[in-house]
Design a protein around this motif. Structure first.
Motif, PDB file in Angstrom:
ATOM      1  N   ALA A   6      40.565  48.838  38.654  1.00  0.00           N
ATOM      2  CA  ALA A   6      40.108  49.253  37.499  1.00  0.00           C
ATOM      3  C   ALA A   6      40.311  48.989  36.271  1.00  0.00           C
ATOM      4  O   ALA A   6      40.081  48.306  35.541  1.00  0.00           O
ATOM      5  N   ASP A   7      41.264  49.668  35.943  1.00  0.00           N
ATOM      6  CA  ASP A   7      41.588  49.862  34.895  1.00  0.00           C
ATOM      7  C   ASP A   7      42.571  48.930  34.554  1.00  0.00           C
ATOM      8  O   ASP A   7      42.414  48.528  32.847  1.00  0.00           O
ATOM      9  N   ARG A   8      42.283  48.114  34.837  1.00  0.00           N
ATOM     10  CA  ARG A   8      42.880  46.491  34.569  1.00  0.00           C
ATOM     11  C   ARG A   8      42.306  45.185  34.458  1.00  0.00           C
ATOM     12  O   ARG A   8      42.246  43.900  33.691  1.00  0.00           O
ATOM     13  N   GLY A   9      41.302  45.800  35.477  1.00  0.00           N
ATOM     14  CA  GLY A   9      40.075  44.396  35.013  1.00  0.00           C
ATOM     15  C   GLY A   9      40.626  42.993  35.763  1.00  0.00           C
ATOM     16  O   GLY A   9      39.581  41.967  34.764  1.00  0.00           O
ATOM     17  N   ILE A  10      41.630  42.650  36.634  1.00  0.00           N
ATOM     18  CA  ILE A  10      41.339  41.642  36.519  1.00  0.00           C
ATOM     19  C   ILE A  10      40.775  40.820  37.935  1.00  0.00           C
ATOM     20  O   ILE A  10      41.286  42.147  38.971  1.00  0.00           O
ATOM     21  N   THR A  11      40.170  40.437  38.649  1.00  0.00           N
ATOM     22  CA  THR A  11      39.795  39.706  39.878  1.00  0.00           C
ATOM     23  C   THR A  11      40.971  39.099  40.391  1.00  0.00           C
ATOM     24  O   THR A  11      41.819  38.078  40.584  1.00  0.00           O
TER      25      THR A  11
END
Ligand SMILES: Nc1ncnc2c1ncn2[C@@H]1O[C@H](COP(=O)(O)OP(=O)(O)O)[C@@H](O)[C@H]1O
Ligand SMILES: Cc1ncsc1CCOP(=O)(O)O
Ligand SMILES: [Mg+2]
Length: 280
Positions: A6-11
């Motif tokens: 969640a902290d990094r926002g990469i999928t």
């Protein structure tokens, strides 16, 4: 698709797309046992494999590569020096460097070589099974040949300690994978027990981490994405999504096909698969 963290926002889709776009050239200095699988899975993810390990050229090849793997599974005396040459070239040229300290702890030689690699080189990502990572930090470990034997209840704390000692992002592989930095640890629930029945799944994880680290800017993103993608390929293969199998030999083929086809496959939801854990 849910975020890898969640902290990094990469999928995962972002990561798979980044690999396809980057088509990273990855030089693997690796062992003779699984070298062909390491080359093929590099290609299957969307990378370009090269297995240069000659002292006269390896530095030049790594200098033009986008990622470098050092896997000490069958390392010889000359191979040890070549690994240092390759690793130093990676460091000199800012090429992401992954080390798989295969069998560290099993013999004094392997322990010495592994210590030399993580001491003399700036390693971006380290991957090993629970026993190898435990042996690397000097904790009790049972590494029989190259297999991790025994129980490692504190593996998350051990992986964080390994990250602190080496400065690398550490992937401790097993039934549950641990991805750790010196400040954070994640449990990754992805994979299948059939992966433990195939020689080379640790080696192929190492080059998978190298491909993803080469395509993503941050080693932690590369390690999380590579670990998740790899485990999902193992699950899809076990579910028969890439063909029936009748045992570990045919499973290995399905697994390679799953890695090649993951980007186009309907992958299971990631929610709940990656959990940040507190490590004291
Ligand atoms: N019982 C298991 N359940 C799920 N995944 C597994 C299992 N055993 C191994 N794996 C997966 O297989 C890969 C190789 O792990 P491991 O067997 O620990 O490495 P090595 O082959 O270097 O000993 C990792 O991605 C790991 O998550
Ligand atoms: C059996 C063996 N012996 C030296 S390297 C090697 C392969 C190890 O592969 P993995 O670490 O993926 O199990
Ligand atoms: Mg291994």
């Amino acid at each position: 698709m849910s975020s890898l963290d969640a902290d990094r926002g990469i999928t995962l889709d972002d990561a798979l797309t980044a690999v396809a776009d980057a088509q990273p050239l990855v030089n693997s200095v690796t062992n003779d046992v699984t070298i062909n699988d390491v080359a093929n899975i590099t290609l299957h993810w969307g990378g370009l494999p090269v297995m240069s390990d000659d002292e006269r050229e390896v530095g030049d090849m790594v200098a033009i590569a986008d990622g470098c793997l050092l896997n000490m599974g069958t390392v010889s005396e000359s191979g040890e020096e070549t690994m240092l040459t390759a690793g130093m070239a990676a460091n000199d040229h800012g090429v992401p460097l992954v080390v798989d300290p295969v069998g560290v702890g099993a013999t004094p030689t392997r322990t010495r070589v592994a210590d030399r690699l993580v001491t003399d080189l700036d390693v971006d990502v380290l991957n090993g099974n629970y026993g190898e990572i435990s042996a690397l930090v000097g904790e009790h470990a049972e590494v029989r040949g190259v297999e991790s034997i025994g129980e490692y209840a504190e593996i998350a704390a051990t992986a964080v300690e390994c990250a602190r000692q080496t400065g690398a992002v550490v992937v401790a592989s097993g039934e549950t994978d641990i991805v750790a930095t010196e400040a954070a640890a994640f449990e990754v629930q992805a994979g299948h027990s059939m992966m433990g029945e195939v020689v080379g799944t640790g080696c192929m994880l190492g080059v998978t981490l190298t491909v993803f680290a080469a395509a993503l800017d941050d080693p932690l993103d590369g390690a999380l994405a590579g670990t998740v993608a790899y485990g999902l390929a193992g699950e899809l293969a076990a579910d028969g999504a890439f063909g029936d199998y009748h045992g570990p030999a045919s499973y290995r083929i399905s697994f390679l096909d799953a890695a090649a086809g993951l980007a186009g496959a309907e992958t299971p939801a990631l929610s709940g698969r990656i959990e940040r854990i507190e490590v004291r």
